[in-house]
Design a protein around this motif. Structure first.
Motif, PDB file in Angstrom:
ATOM      1  N   UNK A  59    -145.818   9.566  21.444  1.00 38.43           N
ATOM      2  CA  UNK A  59    -145.742   9.843  22.943  1.00 38.43           C
ATOM      3  C   UNK A  59    -146.250   8.658  23.697  1.00 38.43           C
ATOM      4  N   UNK A  60    -147.130   7.930  23.005  1.00 41.39           N
ATOM      5  CA  UNK A  60    -147.823   6.783  23.906  1.00 41.39           C
ATOM      6  C   UNK A  60    -146.668   5.719  23.862  1.00 41.39           C
ATOM      7  N   UNK A  61    -145.956   5.500  22.818  1.00 40.31           N
ATOM      8  CA  UNK A  61    -144.557   4.558  22.703  1.00 40.31           C
ATOM      9  C   UNK A  61    -143.772   4.833  23.977  1.00 40.31           C
ATOM     10  N   UNK A  62    -143.426   6.089  23.881  1.00 40.02           N
ATOM     11  CA  UNK A  62    -142.306   6.425  24.889  1.00 40.02           C
ATOM     12  C   UNK A  62    -142.613   6.681  26.207  1.00 40.02           C
ATOM     13  N   UNK A  63    -143.920   6.937  26.558  1.00 38.08           N
ATOM     14  CA  UNK A  63    -144.390   7.139  27.731  1.00 38.08           C
ATOM     15  C   UNK A  63    -144.725   5.587  28.675  1.00 38.08           C
ATOM     16  N   UNK A  64    -145.120   4.952  27.847  1.00 37.47           N
ATOM     17  CA  UNK A  64    -145.774   3.518  28.387  1.00 37.47           C
ATOM     18  C   UNK A  64    -144.308   2.464  28.063  1.00 37.47           C
ATOM     19  N   UNK A  65    -143.289   2.728  27.363  1.00 31.17           N
ATOM     20  CA  UNK A  65    -142.248   1.866  26.899  1.00 31.17           C
ATOM     21  C   UNK A  65    -142.671   0.728  26.252  1.00 31.17           C
ATOM     22  N   UNK A  66    -143.476   1.032  25.311  1.00 33.15           N
ATOM     23  CA  UNK A  66    -144.060   0.108  24.404  1.00 33.15           C
ATOM     24  C   UNK A  66    -142.726  -0.069  23.248  1.00 33.15           C
ATOM     25  N   UNK A  67    -142.651  -1.244  22.461  1.00 35.49           N
ATOM     26  CA  UNK A  67    -142.085  -1.518  21.466  1.00 35.49           C
ATOM     27  C   UNK A  67    -142.798  -1.516  20.139  1.00 35.49           C
ATOM     28  N   UNK A  68    -142.202  -1.513  19.049  1.00 35.22           N
ATOM     29  CA  UNK A  68    -142.898  -1.348  17.551  1.00 35.22           C
ATOM     30  C   UNK A  68    -143.990  -2.242  17.591  1.00 35.22           C
ATOM     31  N   UNK A  69    -144.059  -3.588  17.879  1.00 35.16           N
ATOM     32  CA  UNK A  69    -144.879  -4.604  17.821  1.00 35.16           C
ATOM     33  C   UNK A  69    -146.183  -4.079  18.614  1.00 35.16           C
ATOM     34  N   UNK A  70    -146.032  -3.749  19.746  1.00 32.84           N
ATOM     35  CA  UNK A  70    -146.838  -3.244  20.722  1.00 32.84           C
ATOM     36  C   UNK A  70    -147.769  -2.373  20.019  1.00 32.84           C
ATOM     37  N   UNK A  71    -147.063  -1.249  19.379  1.00 33.26           N
ATOM     38  CA  UNK A  71    -147.574  -0.111  18.813  1.00 33.26           C
ATOM     39  C   UNK A  71    -148.303  -0.166  17.603  1.00 33.26           C
ATOM     40  N   UNK A  72    -148.051  -1.599  17.040  1.00 39.69           N
ATOM     41  CA  UNK A  72    -148.702  -1.972  15.696  1.00 39.69           C
ATOM     42  C   UNK A  72    -149.848  -2.653  16.242  1.00 39.69           C
ATOM     43  N   UNK A  73    -149.945  -3.388  17.504  1.00 40.60           N
ATOM     44  CA  UNK A  73    -151.071  -3.781  17.764  1.00 40.60           C
ATOM     45  C   UNK A  73    -152.183  -2.708  18.219  1.00 40.60           C
ATOM     46  N   UNK A  74    -151.719  -1.565  18.755  1.00 42.19           N
ATOM     47  CA  UNK A  74    -152.735  -0.655  19.193  1.00 42.19           C
ATOM     48  C   UNK A  74    -153.037   0.130  17.803  1.00 42.19           C
ATOM     49  N   UNK A  75    -152.441   0.186  16.779  1.00 43.98           N
ATOM     50  CA  UNK A  75    -152.809   0.478  15.528  1.00 43.98           C
ATOM     51  C   UNK A  75    -153.800  -0.272  14.801  1.00 43.98           C
ATOM     52  N   UNK A  76    -153.775  -1.637  15.065  1.00 41.21           N
ATOM     53  CA  UNK A  76    -154.847  -2.522  14.711  1.00 41.21           C
ATOM     54  C   UNK A  76    -155.997  -2.102  15.424  1.00 41.21           C
ATOM     55  N   UNK A  77    -156.014  -2.025  16.667  1.00 35.95           N
ATOM     56  CA  UNK A  77    -157.309  -1.781  17.474  1.00 35.95           C
ATOM     57  C   UNK A  77    -157.963  -0.497  16.923  1.00 35.95           C
ATOM     58  N   UNK A  78    -156.985   0.417  16.760  1.00 39.16           N
ATOM     59  CA  UNK A  78    -157.547   1.871  16.207  1.00 39.16           C
ATOM     60  C   UNK A  78    -158.489   1.486  14.649  1.00 39.16           C
ATOM     61  N   UNK A  79    -157.813   0.748  14.117  1.00 43.35           N
ATOM     62  CA  UNK A  79    -158.460   0.636  12.641  1.00 43.35           C
ATOM     63  C   UNK A  79    -159.648  -0.244  12.714  1.00 43.35           C
ATOM     64  N   UNK A  80    -159.701  -1.345  13.915  1.00 40.54           N
ATOM     65  CA  UNK A  80    -160.805  -2.229  13.981  1.00 40.54           C
ATOM     66  C   UNK A  80    -161.944  -1.236  14.852  1.00 40.54           C
ATOM     67  N   UNK A  81    -161.603  -0.381  15.561  1.00 43.81           N
ATOM     68  CA  UNK A  81    -162.786   0.552  16.036  1.00 43.81           C
ATOM     69  C   UNK A  81    -163.321   1.459  15.148  1.00 43.81           C
ATOM     70  N   UNK A  82    -162.369   1.825  14.156  1.00 46.31           N
ATOM     71  CA  UNK A  82    -162.824   3.022  13.195  1.00 46.31           C
ATOM     72  C   UNK A  82    -163.625   2.398  12.003  1.00 46.31           C
ATOM     73  N   UNK A  83    -163.558   0.969  12.021  1.00 42.38           N
ATOM     74  CA  UNK A  83    -164.064   0.603  10.828  1.00 42.38           C
ATOM     75  C   UNK A  83    -165.354  -0.469  10.955  1.00 42.38           C
ATOM     76  N   UNK A  84    -165.473  -1.033  12.149  1.00 44.52           N
ATOM     77  CA  UNK A  84    -166.613  -1.839  12.448  1.00 44.52           C
ATOM     78  C   UNK A  84    -167.774  -1.172  12.973  1.00 44.52           C
ATOM     79  N   UNK A  85    -168.368  -0.632  12.061  1.00 49.35           N
ATOM     80  CA  UNK A  85    -169.552   0.161  12.338  1.00 49.35           C
ATOM     81  C   UNK A  85    -170.898  -0.485  11.923  1.00 49.35           C
ATOM     82  N   UNK A  86    -170.964  -1.659  11.685  1.00 50.19           N
ATOM     83  CA  UNK A  86    -172.578  -2.233  11.417  1.00 50.19           C
ATOM     84  C   UNK A  86    -173.082  -2.327  12.979  1.00 50.19           C
ATOM     85  N   UNK A  87    -172.793  -2.312  14.010  1.00 51.65           N
ATOM     86  CA  UNK A  87    -173.672  -2.520  15.008  1.00 51.65           C
ATOM     87  C   UNK A  87    -174.169  -1.048  15.183  1.00 51.65           C
ATOM     88  N   UNK A  88    -173.221  -0.013  14.929  1.00 54.86           N
ATOM     89  CA  UNK A  88    -173.431   1.513  14.981  1.00 54.86           C
ATOM     90  C   UNK A  88    -174.580   1.659  13.975  1.00 54.86           C
TER      91      UNK A  88
END
Length: 488
Positions: free
Chosen positions: A53-82
Protein backbone atom coordinates in the motif's frame (compact mmCIF):
# COMPACT_ATOMS: atom_id res chain seq x y z
CA UNK A 1 15.72 -17.78 80.24
CA UNK A 2 12.77 -18.46 77.95
CA UNK A 3 9.55 -16.45 77.84
CA UNK A 4 6.48 -17.88 76.05
CA UNK A 5 3.86 -15.41 74.86
CA UNK A 6 0.49 -16.64 73.69
CA UNK A 7 -1.12 -14.77 70.82
CA UNK A 8 -4.90 -15.14 70.81
CA UNK A 9 -5.41 -12.46 68.21
CA UNK A 10 -7.63 -13.61 65.38
CA UNK A 11 -5.81 -12.96 62.09
CA UNK A 12 -8.25 -12.17 59.34
CA UNK A 13 -7.90 -12.51 55.60
CA UNK A 14 -5.84 -10.06 53.56
CA UNK A 15 -8.03 -7.73 51.58
CA UNK A 16 -8.42 -7.85 47.83
CA UNK A 17 -6.46 -4.64 47.45
CA UNK A 18 -3.48 -6.07 49.31
CA UNK A 19 -3.59 -9.22 47.19
CA UNK A 20 -3.61 -7.17 43.99
CA UNK A 21 -0.66 -5.18 45.32
CA UNK A 22 1.16 -8.45 46.06
CA UNK A 23 0.55 -9.64 42.49
CA UNK A 24 1.73 -6.39 40.90
CA UNK A 25 4.89 -6.23 43.02
CA UNK A 26 5.79 -9.87 42.39
CA UNK A 27 8.54 -11.06 40.06
CA UNK A 28 6.13 -13.32 38.17
CA UNK A 29 3.83 -10.48 37.17
CA UNK A 30 6.90 -8.58 36.02
CA UNK A 31 7.76 -11.54 33.78
CA UNK A 32 4.16 -11.79 32.58
CA UNK A 33 4.13 -8.07 31.70
CA UNK A 34 7.35 -8.64 29.75
CA UNK A 35 5.60 -11.31 27.68
CA UNK A 36 2.75 -8.88 26.93
CA UNK A 37 5.13 -6.12 25.85
CA UNK A 38 7.17 -8.44 23.63
CA UNK A 39 3.97 -9.89 22.17
CA UNK A 40 3.02 -6.43 20.93
CA UNK A 41 6.41 -5.26 19.69
CA UNK A 42 6.70 -7.00 16.34
CA UNK A 43 5.40 -4.34 13.98
CA UNK A 44 8.47 -4.78 11.79
CA UNK A 45 7.38 -8.33 10.95
CA UNK A 46 4.28 -6.93 9.21
CA UNK A 47 6.21 -4.87 6.68
CA UNK A 48 5.35 -7.32 3.91
CA UNK A 49 1.65 -6.84 4.66
CA UNK A 50 1.59 -3.06 4.33
CA UNK A 51 4.55 -2.36 2.02
CA UNK A 52 2.38 -2.78 -1.07
CA UNK A 53 0.00 0.00 0.00
CA UNK A 54 2.99 2.32 0.55
CA UNK A 55 4.26 1.44 -2.91
CA UNK A 56 0.90 2.01 -4.63
CA UNK A 57 -0.14 5.23 -2.85
CA UNK A 58 3.26 6.92 -3.24
CA UNK A 59 4.00 5.65 -6.74
CA UNK A 60 7.24 3.89 -5.75
CA UNK A 61 8.96 1.29 -7.90
CA UNK A 62 10.47 -1.93 -6.55
CA UNK A 63 13.96 -0.45 -6.09
CA UNK A 64 12.52 2.38 -3.96
CA UNK A 65 10.58 -0.16 -1.91
CA UNK A 66 13.81 -2.14 -1.41
CA UNK A 67 15.45 1.05 -0.14
CA UNK A 68 12.60 1.46 2.32
CA UNK A 69 13.11 -2.15 3.44
CA UNK A 70 16.81 -1.49 3.98
CA UNK A 71 16.08 1.42 6.33
CA UNK A 72 13.54 -0.76 8.13
CA UNK A 73 16.25 -3.34 8.80
CA UNK A 74 18.74 -0.60 9.66
CA UNK A 75 16.44 0.90 12.28
CA UNK A 76 15.58 -2.51 13.65
CA UNK A 77 19.12 -3.75 14.19
CA UNK A 78 21.32 -0.77 15.07
CA UNK A 79 20.53 -0.93 18.74
CA UNK A 80 23.94 -0.20 20.26
CA UNK A 81 23.09 3.46 21.05
CA UNK A 82 19.87 2.28 22.66
CA UNK A 83 21.89 -0.20 24.71
CA UNK A 84 24.01 2.68 25.99
CA UNK A 85 20.82 4.45 27.05
CA UNK A 86 19.80 1.29 28.90
CA UNK A 87 23.08 1.42 30.85
CA UNK A 88 21.98 4.58 32.68
CA UNK A 89 18.18 4.72 32.30
CA UNK A 90 15.72 2.48 34.19
CA UNK A 91 13.84 -0.13 32.12
CA UNK A 92 10.50 1.66 32.37
CA UNK A 93 11.98 4.82 30.84
CA UNK A 94 13.57 2.84 28.01
CA UNK A 95 10.22 1.19 27.27
CA UNK A 96 8.32 4.48 27.29
CA UNK A 97 10.86 6.02 24.92
CA UNK A 98 10.37 3.11 22.55
CA UNK A 99 6.60 3.40 22.87
CA UNK A 100 6.73 7.08 21.87
CA UNK A 101 9.01 6.48 18.89
CA UNK A 102 6.82 3.60 17.69
CA UNK A 103 3.75 5.84 17.62
CA UNK A 104 5.53 8.78 16.01
CA UNK A 105 7.18 6.71 13.26
CA UNK A 106 4.23 4.59 12.19
CA UNK A 107 1.65 7.35 12.67
CA UNK A 108 3.59 9.56 10.28
CA UNK A 109 3.64 6.72 7.74
CA UNK A 110 -0.14 6.36 8.16
CA UNK A 111 -0.58 10.09 7.53
CA UNK A 112 1.53 9.78 4.38
CA UNK A 113 -0.35 6.74 3.06
CA UNK A 114 -3.81 8.19 3.72
CA UNK A 115 -2.88 11.49 2.08
CA UNK A 116 -3.52 13.57 5.19
CA UNK A 117 -0.20 15.33 4.64
CA UNK A 118 1.59 16.30 1.44
CA UNK A 119 3.64 13.61 -0.22
CA UNK A 120 7.08 13.76 1.42
CA UNK A 121 10.41 12.91 -0.26
CA UNK A 122 11.55 9.33 0.02
CA UNK A 123 14.23 10.13 2.61
CA UNK A 124 11.55 11.30 5.05
CA UNK A 125 9.54 8.10 4.64
CA UNK A 126 12.74 6.10 5.21
CA UNK A 127 13.35 8.15 8.36
CA UNK A 128 9.79 7.53 9.59
CA UNK A 129 10.02 3.76 9.21
CA UNK A 130 13.48 3.64 10.78
CA UNK A 131 12.14 5.55 13.79
CA UNK A 132 9.10 3.32 14.11
CA UNK A 133 11.01 0.05 13.81
CA UNK A 134 13.71 1.23 16.24
CA UNK A 135 11.12 0.89 19.01
CA UNK A 136 11.68 -2.86 18.85
CA UNK A 137 15.27 -2.29 20.02
CA UNK A 138 13.97 -0.34 23.02
CA UNK A 139 11.67 -3.27 23.88
CA UNK A 140 14.53 -5.76 23.50
CA UNK A 141 16.86 -3.63 25.63
CA UNK A 142 14.35 -2.92 28.39
CA UNK A 143 12.80 -6.39 28.59
CA UNK A 144 15.56 -8.86 27.76
CA UNK A 145 18.18 -7.14 29.91
CA UNK A 146 15.81 -6.98 32.88
CA UNK A 147 14.59 -10.57 32.61
CA UNK A 148 18.06 -12.06 32.15
CA UNK A 149 19.30 -10.22 35.25
CA UNK A 150 16.22 -11.21 37.27
CA UNK A 151 16.32 -14.89 36.19
CA UNK A 152 20.01 -15.60 35.54
CA UNK A 153 19.77 -19.35 36.18
CA UNK A 154 16.94 -19.82 33.67
CA UNK A 155 18.14 -17.30 31.10
CA UNK A 156 18.03 -19.72 28.16
CA UNK A 157 14.39 -20.67 28.58
CA UNK A 158 13.38 -17.09 29.41
CA UNK A 159 15.11 -15.76 26.30
CA UNK A 160 13.45 -18.42 24.16
CA UNK A 161 9.95 -17.58 25.40
CA UNK A 162 10.51 -13.81 25.09
CA UNK A 163 11.80 -14.08 21.53
CA UNK A 164 8.99 -16.53 20.79
CA UNK A 165 6.38 -13.97 21.83
CA UNK A 166 7.92 -11.25 19.69
CA UNK A 167 7.95 -13.71 16.79
CA UNK A 168 4.23 -14.33 17.28
CA UNK A 169 3.40 -10.64 17.65
CA UNK A 170 2.96 -10.10 13.93
CA UNK A 171 0.46 -12.96 13.68
CA UNK A 172 -1.41 -11.74 16.78
CA UNK A 173 -1.73 -8.21 15.39
CA UNK A 174 -2.88 -9.65 12.06
CA UNK A 175 -5.77 -11.43 13.78
CA UNK A 176 -6.74 -8.22 15.59
CA UNK A 177 -6.45 -6.16 12.41
CA UNK A 178 -8.74 -8.50 10.46
CA UNK A 179 -11.31 -8.44 13.28
CA UNK A 180 -11.26 -4.66 13.84
CA UNK A 181 -10.59 -3.15 10.42
CA UNK A 182 -11.10 -5.94 7.90
CA UNK A 183 -8.80 -6.27 4.91
CA UNK A 184 -7.60 -2.64 4.94
CA UNK A 185 -3.81 -2.24 4.76
CA UNK A 186 -3.95 1.46 5.62
CA UNK A 187 -5.69 0.64 8.91
CA UNK A 188 -3.07 -2.03 9.60
CA UNK A 189 -0.44 0.73 9.71
CA UNK A 190 -2.60 2.63 12.20
CA UNK A 191 -2.91 -0.50 14.36
CA UNK A 192 0.86 -0.97 14.30
CA UNK A 193 1.18 2.67 15.40
CA UNK A 194 -1.07 2.61 18.48
CA UNK A 195 -1.14 -0.98 19.79
CA UNK A 196 2.64 -1.48 20.41
CA UNK A 197 2.65 2.00 21.97
CA UNK A 198 -0.23 1.36 24.38
CA UNK A 199 0.96 -1.97 25.84
CA UNK A 200 4.34 -0.68 27.16
CA UNK A 201 2.61 2.46 28.46
CA UNK A 202 0.39 0.20 30.63
CA UNK A 203 2.98 -2.30 31.88
CA UNK A 204 6.29 -0.40 31.81
CA UNK A 205 6.00 0.62 35.48
CA UNK A 206 6.26 -3.00 36.70
CA UNK A 207 9.33 -3.90 34.62
CA UNK A 208 12.26 -3.34 36.95
CA UNK A 209 15.41 -4.96 38.27
CA UNK A 210 14.63 -7.10 41.31
CA UNK A 211 16.83 -8.55 44.01
CA UNK A 212 18.00 -11.97 42.86
CA UNK A 213 18.04 -14.62 45.54
CA UNK A 214 18.44 -18.35 45.31
CA UNK A 215 16.51 -20.22 42.65
CA UNK A 216 13.01 -21.04 43.91
CA UNK A 217 12.02 -24.73 43.97
CA UNK A 218 9.12 -24.22 41.55
CA UNK A 219 10.81 -21.62 39.33
CA UNK A 220 11.59 -24.06 36.54
CA UNK A 221 8.05 -25.47 36.67
CA UNK A 222 6.45 -22.04 36.36
CA UNK A 223 8.69 -20.97 33.49
CA UNK A 224 7.84 -24.19 31.67
CA UNK A 225 4.15 -23.38 32.18
CA UNK A 226 4.71 -19.99 30.53
CA UNK A 227 6.45 -21.79 27.68
CA UNK A 228 3.52 -24.20 27.34
CA UNK A 229 1.07 -21.27 27.25
CA UNK A 230 3.01 -19.70 24.37
CA UNK A 231 3.04 -23.05 22.55
CA UNK A 232 -0.75 -23.29 22.81
CA UNK A 233 -1.05 -19.75 21.44
CA UNK A 234 1.29 -20.57 18.53
CA UNK A 235 -0.63 -23.73 17.62
CA UNK A 236 -3.96 -21.87 17.77
CA UNK A 237 -2.69 -19.12 15.46
CA UNK A 238 -1.21 -21.70 13.06
CA UNK A 239 -4.57 -23.48 12.87
CA UNK A 240 -6.37 -20.17 12.29
CA UNK A 241 -3.97 -19.21 9.48
CA UNK A 242 -4.55 -22.55 7.75
CA UNK A 243 -8.33 -22.40 8.14
CA UNK A 244 -8.53 -18.77 6.98
CA UNK A 245 -6.71 -19.72 3.79
CA UNK A 246 -9.16 -22.54 3.08
CA UNK A 247 -12.45 -20.93 4.19
CA UNK A 248 -13.86 -17.45 3.59
CA UNK A 249 -14.23 -15.84 7.03
CA UNK A 250 -16.93 -13.34 7.92
CA UNK A 251 -16.14 -10.38 10.19
CA UNK A 252 -17.82 -12.24 13.07
CA UNK A 253 -15.57 -15.25 12.45
CA UNK A 254 -12.49 -13.02 12.44
CA UNK A 255 -13.73 -11.47 15.70
CA UNK A 256 -14.04 -14.96 17.19
CA UNK A 257 -10.51 -15.97 16.16
CA UNK A 258 -9.12 -12.67 17.49
CA UNK A 259 -10.94 -13.20 20.81
CA UNK A 260 -9.49 -16.70 21.11
CA UNK A 261 -6.00 -15.37 20.38
CA UNK A 262 -6.40 -12.63 23.02
CA UNK A 263 -7.60 -15.12 25.67
CA UNK A 264 -4.62 -17.38 25.03
CA UNK A 265 -2.34 -14.32 24.94
CA UNK A 266 -3.29 -13.35 28.51
CA UNK A 267 -3.14 -16.96 29.73
CA UNK A 268 0.19 -16.31 31.57
CA UNK A 269 -1.69 -13.83 33.78
CA UNK A 270 -3.83 -16.67 35.18
CA UNK A 271 -0.66 -18.66 35.91
CA UNK A 272 0.70 -15.67 37.84
CA UNK A 273 -2.53 -15.21 39.84
CA UNK A 274 -2.61 -18.91 40.76
CA UNK A 275 1.01 -18.79 41.94
CA UNK A 276 0.48 -15.62 43.98
CA UNK A 277 -2.71 -17.07 45.47
CA UNK A 278 -0.73 -20.12 46.58
CA UNK A 279 1.88 -17.88 48.24
CA UNK A 280 -0.89 -15.85 49.87
CA UNK A 281 -2.48 -18.97 51.37
CA UNK A 282 0.89 -20.15 52.71
CA UNK A 283 1.46 -16.79 54.42
CA UNK A 284 -2.03 -16.90 55.89
CA UNK A 285 -1.50 -20.39 57.29
CA UNK A 286 1.78 -19.34 58.85
CA UNK A 287 0.13 -16.30 60.40
CA UNK A 288 -2.74 -18.38 61.87
CA UNK A 289 -0.38 -20.99 63.26
CA UNK A 290 1.80 -18.39 65.01
CA UNK A 291 0.07 -18.75 68.40
CA UNK A 292 3.25 -18.75 70.39
CA UNK A 293 6.20 -16.44 70.29
CA UNK A 294 9.37 -17.69 71.94
CA UNK A 295 11.80 -15.08 73.21
CA UNK A 296 15.15 -16.38 74.41
CA UNK A 297 17.68 -14.46 76.43
CA UNK A 298 20.60 -13.69 74.16
CA UNK A 299 23.93 -15.25 75.00
CA UNK A 300 27.08 -13.16 75.01
CA UNK A 301 29.62 -14.58 72.58
CA UNK A 302 33.21 -13.47 72.64
CA UNK A 303 34.27 -12.13 69.22
CA UNK A 304 36.85 -14.17 67.38
CA UNK A 305 39.83 -12.73 65.66
CA UNK A 306 39.06 -12.47 61.99
CA UNK A 307 41.63 -13.09 59.34
CA UNK A 308 42.80 -10.00 57.51
CA UNK A 309 40.70 -9.17 54.46
CA UNK A 310 42.77 -8.79 51.32
CA UNK A 311 42.65 -5.35 49.81
CA UNK A 312 40.75 -5.08 46.53
CA UNK A 313 42.50 -3.74 43.55
CA UNK A 314 41.56 -0.15 42.96
CA UNK A 315 41.64 1.47 39.57
CA UNK A 316 43.68 4.56 38.99
CA UNK A 317 41.13 7.34 38.29
CA UNK A 318 43.59 8.97 35.90
CA UNK A 319 43.95 5.75 33.89
CA UNK A 320 42.29 5.84 30.47
CA UNK A 321 39.55 3.32 29.68
CA UNK A 322 41.56 2.28 26.62
CA UNK A 323 44.47 1.14 28.80
CA UNK A 324 42.60 -1.97 30.02
CA UNK A 325 41.13 -3.08 26.70
CA UNK A 326 43.44 -6.06 26.36
CA UNK A 327 43.60 -6.76 30.09
CA UNK A 328 40.41 -8.78 29.95
CA UNK A 329 38.90 -10.72 32.87
CA UNK A 330 38.00 -14.40 32.69
CA UNK A 331 35.04 -15.55 30.61
CA UNK A 332 31.82 -15.10 32.53
CA UNK A 333 33.09 -12.17 34.53
CA UNK A 334 31.96 -8.62 33.82
CA UNK A 335 33.77 -7.13 30.81
CA UNK A 336 33.79 -3.50 29.85
CA UNK A 337 32.17 -2.69 26.52
CA UNK A 338 35.53 -2.14 24.80
CA UNK A 339 37.02 -5.32 26.27
CA UNK A 340 34.11 -7.35 24.92
CA UNK A 341 34.10 -5.71 21.48
CA UNK A 342 37.78 -6.43 20.76
CA UNK A 343 37.69 -9.99 22.09
CA UNK A 344 37.96 -13.12 19.96
CA UNK A 345 34.68 -14.35 21.44
CA UNK A 346 32.80 -11.31 20.12
CA UNK A 347 34.41 -11.74 16.71
CA UNK A 348 33.18 -15.34 16.60
CA UNK A 349 29.67 -14.30 17.67
CA UNK A 350 29.55 -11.55 15.04
CA UNK A 351 30.70 -14.02 12.39
CA UNK A 352 28.08 -16.51 13.49
CA UNK A 353 25.42 -13.79 13.45
CA UNK A 354 26.47 -12.62 9.99
CA UNK A 355 26.66 -16.08 8.43
CA UNK A 356 23.69 -17.62 10.23
CA UNK A 357 21.33 -14.69 9.77
CA UNK A 358 22.52 -13.75 6.29
CA UNK A 359 22.05 -17.15 4.69
CA UNK A 360 18.71 -17.80 6.37
CA UNK A 361 17.18 -14.40 5.65
CA UNK A 362 18.26 -14.65 2.01
CA UNK A 363 16.26 -17.84 1.62
CA UNK A 364 13.27 -16.54 3.61
CA UNK A 365 13.06 -13.27 1.64
CA UNK A 366 13.23 -15.14 -1.67
CA UNK A 367 11.19 -18.20 -0.73
CA UNK A 368 8.34 -17.12 -3.01
CA UNK A 369 10.60 -16.90 -6.05
CA UNK A 370 12.32 -20.17 -5.13
CA UNK A 371 8.97 -21.97 -4.88
CA UNK A 372 7.73 -20.60 -8.21
CA UNK A 373 11.00 -21.53 -9.94
CA UNK A 374 10.48 -25.11 -8.73
CA UNK A 375 6.98 -25.20 -10.21
CA UNK A 376 4.81 -24.62 -7.12
CA UNK A 377 1.62 -22.53 -7.26
CA UNK A 378 0.94 -19.30 -5.38
CA UNK A 379 -1.13 -20.83 -2.55
CA UNK A 380 1.47 -23.54 -2.00
CA UNK A 381 4.23 -20.94 -1.86
CA UNK A 382 2.32 -19.08 0.88
CA UNK A 383 2.24 -22.29 2.92
CA UNK A 384 6.05 -22.40 2.74
CA UNK A 385 6.20 -18.92 4.29
CA UNK A 386 3.77 -19.97 7.03
CA UNK A 387 5.88 -23.06 7.78
CA UNK A 388 9.00 -20.90 8.15
CA UNK A 389 7.21 -18.51 10.53
CA UNK A 390 5.76 -21.22 12.79
CA UNK A 391 8.95 -23.28 12.98
CA UNK A 392 10.94 -20.12 13.57
CA UNK A 393 8.86 -19.73 16.73
CA UNK A 394 9.40 -23.37 17.75
CA UNK A 395 13.14 -22.93 17.24
CA UNK A 396 13.16 -19.90 19.53
CA UNK A 397 11.28 -21.40 22.46
CA UNK A 398 12.70 -24.92 22.30
CA UNK A 399 16.32 -23.82 21.88
CA UNK A 400 16.22 -21.97 25.19
CA UNK A 401 14.66 -24.88 27.07
CA UNK A 402 16.94 -27.49 25.49
CA UNK A 403 20.11 -25.43 26.00
CA UNK A 404 19.31 -24.91 29.70
CA UNK A 405 18.64 -28.62 30.16
CA UNK A 406 21.79 -29.72 28.33
CA UNK A 407 23.92 -27.20 30.21
CA UNK A 408 22.59 -27.96 33.71
CA UNK A 409 22.26 -31.75 33.48
CA UNK A 410 24.88 -32.81 30.94
CA UNK A 411 27.30 -29.83 30.92
CA UNK A 412 26.89 -29.37 27.15
CA UNK A 413 27.87 -25.74 26.32
CA UNK A 414 25.50 -23.49 24.41
CA UNK A 415 27.88 -22.94 21.44
CA UNK A 416 27.27 -26.56 20.49
CA UNK A 417 23.60 -25.74 19.91
CA UNK A 418 24.63 -22.74 17.81
CA UNK A 419 26.82 -25.04 15.70
CA UNK A 420 23.87 -27.43 15.41
CA UNK A 421 21.77 -24.54 14.10
CA UNK A 422 24.29 -23.81 11.33
CA UNK A 423 24.43 -27.52 10.49
CA UNK A 424 20.64 -27.59 10.07
CA UNK A 425 20.86 -24.50 7.88
CA UNK A 426 23.27 -26.30 5.55
CA UNK A 427 20.88 -29.26 5.25
CA UNK A 428 17.98 -26.95 4.43
CA UNK A 429 19.97 -25.18 1.73
CA UNK A 430 21.07 -28.48 0.20
CA UNK A 431 17.43 -29.57 -0.03
CA UNK A 432 16.76 -26.43 -2.09
CA UNK A 433 19.88 -26.70 -4.26
CA UNK A 434 19.22 -30.39 -5.01
CA UNK A 435 15.40 -30.47 -5.01
CA UNK A 436 13.27 -33.58 -4.92
CA UNK A 437 9.45 -33.74 -4.98
CA UNK A 438 8.25 -32.15 -1.74
CA UNK A 439 11.76 -31.44 -0.44
CA UNK A 440 11.05 -27.70 -0.16
CA UNK A 441 8.48 -28.46 2.56
CA UNK A 442 11.21 -30.06 4.67
CA UNK A 443 13.59 -27.24 3.75
CA UNK A 444 11.08 -24.63 4.99
CA UNK A 445 10.70 -26.44 8.32
CA UNK A 446 14.46 -26.94 8.81
CA UNK A 447 15.46 -23.39 7.84
CA UNK A 448 12.68 -21.85 9.96
CA UNK A 449 13.71 -23.90 13.00
CA UNK A 450 17.43 -23.15 12.55
CA UNK A 451 16.64 -19.46 12.11
CA UNK A 452 14.72 -19.46 15.38
CA UNK A 453 17.52 -21.13 17.35
CA UNK A 454 19.95 -18.37 16.41
CA UNK A 455 18.70 -15.37 18.41
CA UNK A 456 18.19 -16.85 21.93
CA UNK A 457 21.59 -18.53 21.71
CA UNK A 458 23.36 -15.31 20.71
CA UNK A 459 21.79 -13.37 23.59
CA UNK A 460 22.51 -16.15 26.10
CA UNK A 461 26.14 -16.47 24.99
CA UNK A 462 26.73 -12.73 25.26
CA UNK A 463 25.45 -12.75 28.85
CA UNK A 464 27.51 -15.81 29.80
CA UNK A 465 30.76 -14.78 28.12
CA UNK A 466 30.89 -11.09 29.05
CA UNK A 467 28.80 -10.90 32.23
CA UNK A 468 25.63 -8.94 32.91
CA UNK A 469 27.04 -5.55 33.85
CA UNK A 470 26.97 -4.18 30.28
CA UNK A 471 24.58 -6.73 28.80
CA UNK A 472 22.22 -3.90 27.78
CA UNK A 473 24.75 -2.64 25.22
CA UNK A 474 26.48 -5.86 24.23
CA UNK A 475 23.28 -7.72 23.37
CA UNK A 476 22.62 -5.03 20.75
CA UNK A 477 26.21 -4.99 19.47
CA UNK A 478 26.07 -8.64 18.46
CA UNK A 479 23.36 -7.79 15.90
CA UNK A 480 25.16 -4.82 14.34
CA UNK A 481 26.32 -6.84 11.34
CA UNK A 482 22.80 -7.84 10.30
CA UNK A 483 22.10 -4.77 8.10
CA UNK A 484 25.31 -5.55 6.19
CA UNK A 485 23.67 -8.78 5.01
CA UNK A 486 21.20 -6.75 2.98
CA UNK A 487 23.93 -4.76 1.24
CA UNK A 488 26.08 -7.76 0.26
Amino acid sequence: MTIILTNNTNIGRIGVVKFIAQVIKGRWFMLCASFFIMGGSGGSYLFGSYSEVIKSTQGYDQSTLNLLGFFKDLGGNLGAPIGLIGEIAPPWLVLLMGSSLNFVGYFMIWLVVTGKIFKPPIWQVCLYIAIGVSSQNFANTGIITTCVKNFPESRGTILGVLKGYIGLSGAIMTQLYLAIYGNDSESLILLVAWLPAVIPAIFACVVRFMKVGTKQPNEEKLINQFLLASLVLAIFIMVMIIVQKQVVFSKAAYAGSATGACILFILPLFIVIRQELSLWNIKEELALSANEVVVEKPQIVEPKESSPIPKEKTKDPNLSCFASIFDKPERGEDHTILQALVSIDMLLLLTSSFVGYGTNVTVVDNLGQIGKSLGYTGNTVKSFVSLVSIWNYFGRVLSGLVSDTLLQKYKVPRPMLLVFSHFLTCIGHLLIVFPKPGSIYFASVIIGFAFGVLFPMLYALVSELFGLKHFSTLQNCVLMVIPIDHTC
